[in-house]
Design a protein around this motif. Structure first.
Motif, PDB file in Angstrom:
ATOM      1  N   HIS A  72       0.826  -1.210   0.000  1.00  0.00           N
ATOM      2  CA  HIS A  72       0.000   0.000   0.000  1.00  0.00           C
ATOM      3  C   HIS A  72       0.859   1.259   0.000  1.00  0.00           C
ATOM      4  CE1 HIS A  72      -3.785  -2.057   0.354  1.00  0.00           C
ATOM      5  NE2 HIS A  72      -3.307  -2.796   1.356  1.00  0.00           N
ATOM      6  N   SER A  73       2.050   1.164   0.543  1.00  0.00           N
ATOM      7  CA  SER A  73       2.941   2.327   0.578  1.00  0.00           C
ATOM      8  C   SER A  73       3.604   2.574  -0.772  1.00  0.00           C
ATOM      9  CB  SER A  73       4.011   2.136   1.646  1.00  0.00           C
ATOM     10  OG  SER A  73       4.874   1.078   1.284  1.00  0.00           O
ATOM     11  N   GLY A  74       3.439   1.625  -1.735  1.00  0.00           N
ATOM     12  CA  GLY A  74       4.057   1.782  -3.044  1.00  0.00           C
ATOM     13  C   GLY A  74       5.402   1.087  -3.155  1.00  0.00           C
ATOM     14  N   ASN A  75       5.843   0.431  -2.098  1.00  0.00           N
ATOM     15  CA  ASN A  75       7.115  -0.277  -2.098  1.00  0.00           C
ATOM     16  C   ASN A  75       6.970  -1.575  -2.887  1.00  0.00           C
ATOM     17  OD1 ASN A  75       9.599  -1.313  -1.602  1.00  0.00           O
ATOM     18  ND2 ASN A  75       9.333  -1.562   0.599  1.00  0.00           N
ATOM     19  N   SER A  76       7.780  -1.727  -3.907  1.00  0.00           N
ATOM     20  CA  SER A  76       7.694  -2.934  -4.733  1.00  0.00           C
ATOM     21  C   SER A  76       8.940  -3.810  -4.621  1.00  0.00           C
ATOM     22  CB  SER A  76       7.463  -2.551  -6.191  1.00  0.00           C
ATOM     23  OG  SER A  76       8.553  -1.805  -6.670  1.00  0.00           O
ATOM     24  N   VAL A  77       9.775  -3.560  -3.610  1.00  0.00           N
ATOM     25  CA  VAL A  77      10.987  -4.343  -3.414  1.00  0.00           C
ATOM     26  C   VAL A  77      10.626  -5.607  -2.645  1.00  0.00           C
ATOM     27  CG1 VAL A  77      13.275  -4.376  -2.371  1.00  0.00           C
ATOM     28  CG2 VAL A  77      12.416  -2.289  -3.415  1.00  0.00           C
ATOM     29  N   THR A  78      10.993  -6.749  -3.197  1.00  0.00           N
ATOM     30  CA  THR A  78      10.746  -8.005  -2.494  1.00  0.00           C
ATOM     31  C   THR A  78      12.064  -8.726  -2.274  1.00  0.00           C
ATOM     32  OG1 THR A  78      10.422  -9.266  -4.522  1.00  0.00           O
ATOM     33  CG2 THR A  78       8.468  -8.271  -3.544  1.00  0.00           C
ATOM     34  N   LEU A  79      12.120  -9.463  -1.204  1.00  0.00           N
ATOM     35  CA  LEU A  79      13.326 -10.204  -0.868  1.00  0.00           C
ATOM     36  C   LEU A  79      13.650 -11.235  -1.946  1.00  0.00           C
ATOM     37  CD1 LEU A  79      15.545 -10.686   1.186  1.00  0.00           C
ATOM     38  CD2 LEU A  79      14.034 -12.296   2.337  1.00  0.00           C
ATOM     39  N   GLU A  80      12.631 -11.870  -2.499  1.00  0.00           N
ATOM     40  CA  GLU A  80      12.847 -12.891  -3.529  1.00  0.00           C
ATOM     41  C   GLU A  80      13.511 -12.291  -4.768  1.00  0.00           C
ATOM     42  OE1 GLU A  80       9.857 -12.401  -2.107  1.00  0.00           O
ATOM     43  OE2 GLU A  80       9.655 -14.192  -0.859  1.00  0.00           O
ATOM     44  N   GLN A  81      13.014 -11.125  -5.203  1.00  0.00           N
ATOM     45  CA  GLN A  81      13.612 -10.483  -6.377  1.00  0.00           C
ATOM     46  C   GLN A  81      15.053 -10.082  -6.109  1.00  0.00           C
ATOM     47  OE1 GLN A  81      10.764  -7.324  -7.100  1.00  0.00           O
ATOM     48  NE2 GLN A  81      10.281  -8.222  -9.090  1.00  0.00           N
ATOM     49  N   GLU A  82      15.312  -9.542  -4.941  1.00  0.00           N
ATOM     50  CA  GLU A  82      16.667  -9.110  -4.620  1.00  0.00           C
ATOM     51  C   GLU A  82      17.617 -10.293  -4.515  1.00  0.00           C
ATOM     52  OE1 GLU A  82      17.630  -5.932  -4.699  1.00  0.00           O
ATOM     53  OE2 GLU A  82      15.567  -5.580  -5.309  1.00  0.00           O
ATOM     54  N   LEU A  83      17.163 -11.422  -4.007  1.00  0.00           N
ATOM     55  CA  LEU A  83      18.008 -12.612  -3.946  1.00  0.00           C
ATOM     56  C   LEU A  83      18.295 -13.156  -5.337  1.00  0.00           C
ATOM     57  CD1 LEU A  83      16.546 -14.435  -0.824  1.00  0.00           C
ATOM     58  CD2 LEU A  83      18.793 -13.380  -1.060  1.00  0.00           C
ATOM     59  N   LEU A  84      17.303 -13.118  -6.225  1.00  0.00           N
ATOM     60  CA  LEU A  84      17.539 -13.557  -7.604  1.00  0.00           C
ATOM     61  C   LEU A  84      18.546 -12.650  -8.299  1.00  0.00           C
ATOM     62  CD1 LEU A  84      13.934 -14.518  -8.757  1.00  0.00           C
ATOM     63  CD2 LEU A  84      15.873 -16.050  -8.406  1.00  0.00           C
ATOM     64  N   ARG A  85      18.396 -11.351  -8.105  1.00  0.00           N
ATOM     65  CA  ARG A  85      19.347 -10.408  -8.711  1.00  0.00           C
ATOM     66  C   ARG A  85      20.740 -10.592  -8.131  1.00  0.00           C
ATOM     67  NH1 ARG A  85      15.279  -5.523  -8.411  1.00  0.00           N
ATOM     68  NH2 ARG A  85      14.099  -5.914 -10.309  1.00  0.00           N
ATOM     69  N   SER A  86      20.808 -10.857  -6.835  1.00  0.00           N
ATOM     70  CA  SER A  86      22.096 -11.087  -6.195  1.00  0.00           C
ATOM     71  C   SER A  86      22.791 -12.300  -6.808  1.00  0.00           C
ATOM     72  CB  SER A  86      21.894 -11.294  -4.701  1.00  0.00           C
ATOM     73  OG  SER A  86      23.090 -11.690  -4.091  1.00  0.00           O
ATOM     74  N   GLY A  87      22.032 -13.363  -7.071  1.00  0.00           N
ATOM     75  CA  GLY A  87      22.605 -14.547  -7.712  1.00  0.00           C
ATOM     76  C   GLY A  87      23.097 -14.255  -9.115  1.00  0.00           C
ATOM     77  N   GLU A  88      22.336 -13.443  -9.862  1.00  0.00           N
ATOM     78  CA  GLU A  88      22.752 -13.076 -11.218  1.00  0.00           C
ATOM     79  C   GLU A  88      24.026 -12.240 -11.190  1.00  0.00           C
ATOM     80  OE1 GLU A  88      19.391 -11.066 -12.846  1.00  0.00           O
ATOM     81  OE2 GLU A  88      18.202 -12.900 -13.029  1.00  0.00           O
ATOM     82  N   VAL A  89      24.112 -11.309 -10.252  1.00  0.00           N
ATOM     83  CA  VAL A  89      25.304 -10.465 -10.127  1.00  0.00           C
ATOM     84  C   VAL A  89      26.511 -11.303  -9.741  1.00  0.00           C
ATOM     85  CG1 VAL A  89      26.350  -8.613  -8.749  1.00  0.00           C
ATOM     86  CG2 VAL A  89      24.059  -8.329  -9.678  1.00  0.00           C
ATOM     87  N   THR A  90      26.322 -12.239  -8.824  1.00  0.00           N
ATOM     88  CA  THR A  90      27.417 -13.113  -8.389  1.00  0.00           C
ATOM     89  C   THR A  90      27.921 -13.962  -9.550  1.00  0.00           C
ATOM     90  OG1 THR A  90      26.528 -13.192  -6.155  1.00  0.00           O
ATOM     91  CG2 THR A  90      28.066 -14.931  -6.772  1.00  0.00           C
ATOM     92  N   ALA A  91      27.001 -14.500 -10.343  1.00  0.00           N
ATOM     93  CA  ALA A  91      27.402 -15.315 -11.493  1.00  0.00           C
ATOM     94  C   ALA A  91      28.146 -14.480 -12.525  1.00  0.00           C
ATOM     95  CB  ALA A  91      26.184 -15.977 -12.114  1.00  0.00           C
ATOM     96  N   ALA A  92      27.663 -13.275 -12.789  1.00  0.00           N
ATOM     97  CA  ALA A  92      28.330 -12.401 -13.758  1.00  0.00           C
ATOM     98  C   ALA A  92      29.714 -11.997 -13.265  1.00  0.00           C
ATOM     99  CB  ALA A  92      27.478 -11.165 -14.026  1.00  0.00           C
ATOM    100  N   TYR A  93      29.829 -11.707 -11.975  1.00  0.00           N
ATOM    101  CA  TYR A  93      31.120 -11.338 -11.403  1.00  0.00           C
ATOM    102  C   TYR A  93      32.104 -12.504 -11.492  1.00  0.00           C
ATOM    103  CZ  TYR A  93      34.638 -10.011  -7.968  1.00  0.00           C
ATOM    104  OH  TYR A  93      35.824  -9.728  -7.341  1.00  0.00           O
ATOM    105  N   SER A  94      31.636 -13.700 -11.172  1.00  0.00           N
ATOM    106  CA  SER A  94      32.507 -14.880 -11.235  1.00  0.00           C
ATOM    107  C   SER A  94      33.002 -15.129 -12.651  1.00  0.00           C
ATOM    108  CB  SER A  94      31.760 -16.104 -10.723  1.00  0.00           C
ATOM    109  OG  SER A  94      31.440 -15.953  -9.370  1.00  0.00           O
ATOM    110  N   LEU A  95      32.112 -14.989 -13.621  1.00  0.00           N
ATOM    111  CA  LEU A  95      32.518 -15.163 -15.018  1.00  0.00           C
ATOM    112  C   LEU A  95      33.528 -14.101 -15.424  1.00  0.00           C
ATOM    113  CD1 LEU A  95      32.219 -16.543 -17.770  1.00  0.00           C
ATOM    114  CD2 LEU A  95      30.313 -14.983 -18.215  1.00  0.00           C
ATOM    115  N   ASN A  96      33.278 -12.865 -15.032  1.00  0.00           N
ATOM    116  CA  ASN A  96      34.189 -11.773 -15.366  1.00  0.00           C
ATOM    117  C   ASN A  96      35.568 -12.006 -14.749  1.00  0.00           C
ATOM    118  OD1 ASN A  96      35.177  -9.337 -16.286  1.00  0.00           O
ATOM    119  ND2 ASN A  96      34.231  -8.149 -14.661  1.00  0.00           N
TER     120      ASN A  96
END
Length: 66
Positions: A25-49
């Motif tokens: 209701h406050s307009g906050n659309s940040v969810t823990l699940e989305q942030e954890l998925l993004r964190s995994g994607e960032v970690t994988a990209a960093y490891s590849l780099n």
């Protein structure tokens, strides 16, 4: 048989909208699940780099030694 693929065509990659999973209701659309998925994607990209960078560094050092 060769199948051509042009990565610059419009249908090459599907485009996903970044719509939030839920909005409070406050307009906050940040969810823990989305942030954890993004964190995994960032970690994988960093490891590849880092792996590519280390391989390039090893190759460069080997060419300078020999």
């Amino acid at each position: 048989l060769h199948i051509g693929f042009d990565p610059m065509t419009r249908d090459a990659l599907p485009v996903r909208d970044a719509t939030p999973w839920e909005v409070t209701h406050s307009g906050n659309s940040v969810t823990l699940e989305q942030e954890l998925l993004r964190s995994g994607e960032v970690t994988a990209a960093y490891s590849l780099n880092m792996a590519v960078t280390k391989a390039f560094n090893r190759m460069l050092m080997a060419s300078l030694k020999g």
